[in-house]
Write an enzyme that holds these catalytic residues in place. Structure first.
Site: not given
Ligand code: DGL
Length: 272
Positions: A8, A41, A71, A190, A192
Site C-alpha cells: 500500500d 490518491g 491499495c 480505499c 484507509h
Molecule cells: N489506501 C489507498 C487506496 O486504497 C490510498 C491511499 C493514498 O491516497 O495514498 O486507495
C-alpha cells in the site's frame, strides 16, 4: 522464504493484511508501505504507475512470487500496466493482483435497491475503474462516486478521530448521498477508510450498509490460491509476518497498530 507481498502507499493495506491473516494464517506475509511517498490518491497516472512498479520490483527481489496491491489507487492506476507490460518481461510465475476486481465481483450482492455509492481517492474515482469493473458483473447497478482527497491525509496524520475530521467527513457523505437518494450500500473503496467507519456512520441512516473490502479481498485470495495450485505451492507457510516502510520506522510502528490491531516492528527500506 517466499512470502505473499502486500503493498500500500501507506498504512491502509494493513486493514487488508489483517483479514488475510484471519482467513489464511498459514502463509508468510511481507508488508510494504510506501509512506515516504504517500498519498498516491492525488498523484497522476504515470507517477502512481512508476512508484508501484518500483515497489513490485522490490517485492520480487525479496522472493515474493505473489504480490497483492492492497491499495485501490495503485490497483486502479498501475495494476493493468504492470500485468500487461512488466510481468510479461519477468520470467517465471510471478503474479500481481489488486483489490478492485474481487470487490466488483460481489458488491452488487449487498444491495437490495441496486443503488450503491462509492467513496474513494481522487485517483480511484477519476479512473472510473469501479464503474467499469462492476458493470461486467452487475450491469443493472446504479453507481455514484465521491472523491475524498482529505480523508487519507487525516488518517495518515492521526487526525481522523478528532472533531476537525467531522467537517470533511460530513461534506463528502452529503455530496454522495445527494447524488442518489436510493443508495442502500456504500463501498469504502480505499483501504484507509475502514478507520472512518464510526464517523461516517454518524452522518448516514442506519438503513445504509457500509462495506469495507478486507474480508472480501481475503476470501477472494483464498479462492484464487485454491484455483492456482502452482502459485499456492510457491508461497511459504511459516506464519511469519514482516513489515517494511520507505518512511520512518518509528512513525510506522506508532501508527500501524491502529490499522493492524496489534503492534508491529518495521524495517526501513529505500525504493528507487
Ligand atoms: N489506501 C489507498 C487506496 O486504497 C490510498 C491511499 C493514498 O491516497 O495514498 O486507495
Amino acid at each position: 522464504m517466499k512470502p505473499i507481498g502486500v503493498f500500500d502507499s501507506g498504512y491502509g493495506g494493513l486493514t487488508i493484511l489483517k483479514e488475510f491473516i484471519e482467513v489464511l494464517p498459514q502463509y508468510d506475509y511481507l508488508y510494504l508501505g510506501d509512506n515516504a511517498r504517500t498519498p498516491y490518491g492525488t498523484r497522476d497516472f504515470e507517477t502512481v504507475y512508476q512508484y508501484t512498479r518500483q515497489c513490485v520490483h522490490w517485492f520480487f527481489q525479496q522472493g515474493c512470487e505473489l504480490v497483492i496491491l492492497a491499495c485501490n489507487t495503485a490497483s486502479a492506476k498501475a495494476l493493468r500496466t504492470i500485468q500487461q507490460n512488466d510481468l510479461l518481461q519477468t520470467a517465471g510465475r510471478k503474479r500481481v493482483l489488486g483489490v478492485i476486481r474481487p470487490t466488483a465481483e460481489v458488491i452488487g450482492n449487498y444491495s437490495t435497491t441496486s443503488h450503491i455509492g462509492i467513496f474513494g481517492t481522487s485517483g480511484t474515482v477519476q479512473s472510473n475503474s469501479y464503474c467499469l469493473e462492476i458493470e461486467k458483473f452487475f450491469p443493472h447497478l446504479s453507481i455514484v462516486q465521491e472523491a475524498c482527497p482529505m480523508w487519507v491525509p487525516l488518517i495518515e496524520n492521526k487526525e481522523y478521530d478528532k472533531p476537525g475530521a467531522d467537517y470533511f467527513i460530513k461534506q463528502h457523505v452529503d455530496n454522495l448521498l445527494k447524488q442518489d437518494e436510493k443508495i442502500d450500500t456504500i463501498l469504502l473503496a480505499c483501504t484507509h477508510y475502514p478507520l472512518l467507519v464510526q464517523k461516517i456512520r454518524k452522518y448516514i441512516s442506519k438503513d445504509i450498509q457500509l462495506i469495507s473490502q478486507g474480508n472480501i479481498v481475503a476470501q477472494s485470495l483464498k479462492d484464487y490460491l485454491s484455483r492456482h495450485v502452482e502459485i499456492e505451492q510457491q508461497c511459504s507457510k511459516g506464519a511469519i509476518r514482516n513489515f517494511c516502510t520507505t518512511g520512518s520506522t518509528v512513525d510506522f510502528d506508532n501508527h500501524a497498530s491502529t490499522f493492524f490491531g496489534s503492534t508491529v516492528q518495521s524495517a526501513h527500506v529505500s525504493i528507487l
